[in-house]
Design a protein around this motif. Sequence first.
Motif: not given
Length: 311
Positions: A201-206, A276-280
Amino acid sequence: MSETPENPENRENPENREDSGRPKPSEAGKPGSEERETPEAARPEVVRPETPAEEVRVPEAPVAAGQPAGAEPSGRRRLFSALWPPRVTRAQLVVALLLFVLGLGLAIQVSSTSENSALRGARQEDLVRILDELDDRTQRLEDEKARLEKQRTELESSSDQAEEARKQTQEKERQLGILAGSVAAEGPGITLTVGDPTGAVESDMLLDAIQELRAAGAEAIQVNGVRVVADSYFTGSGDDMRIDGTKVAAPYVFKVIGKPEDLEPALNIPGGVVQTLEKEQATATVERSAKIVVDALRPAKRPDYAQSSSQ
């Protein structure tokens, strides 16, 4: 017996003898006159010089590659010879240009339509949910408009306008304090928990999650004890994730105050935050609650240069 004198004209001469066998010009047209033909042996032969016959050359058709000489051109070669060089008139050029412009415009329109329709593959249930969310946003704006009109009416009709203005100012200060993060808030909302076992997880996702929640009507947000406001920023990733310079670690817990019926669907739309989070390889769970407490505060900063312009 006397002899008749001889007429000199009747004397024989060679010319008269030669002309005696040919009819005179005056007798040629008379009937009964016979035209004597000159024997062929007596006719002079006219010798004409023999000249070679003029040769007429027919232009040879171009021979295609690999075709033996003298063979007739193929159908493809004849078609190419008929089409090239092109014989185009000005009217045909104008029509071709107009058709090209029309085709280009249609292509651009189709491309823009395809790019803007991000929900073409969405299910019917998701589309209905998004429409409901839009209706809720419209309703919230209508309610805000009605509330402001009510305040204006109360100010105009109140006998003690100064007291009424003071009450409205305090209410406005409380609302702005919630938005600025300087006042604690509570109310219905949701709790979003993001697990990151692989550190992907990266900052742009949050930040995308924050934007989706704000668009759905979130009024107060807190992430792992850090109040998120309009000027908050996210940096880093994995073990070095920071919010406004404060380090936070997974799992990331979002406490959000707002209408749960709007907040949860906004996170679960096709291609949204949860997918998107589940893909990561991350996990995202959403829980509704009738009471969410956002008690993380940010210090109120006094502006150095800006000041109120109201009289």
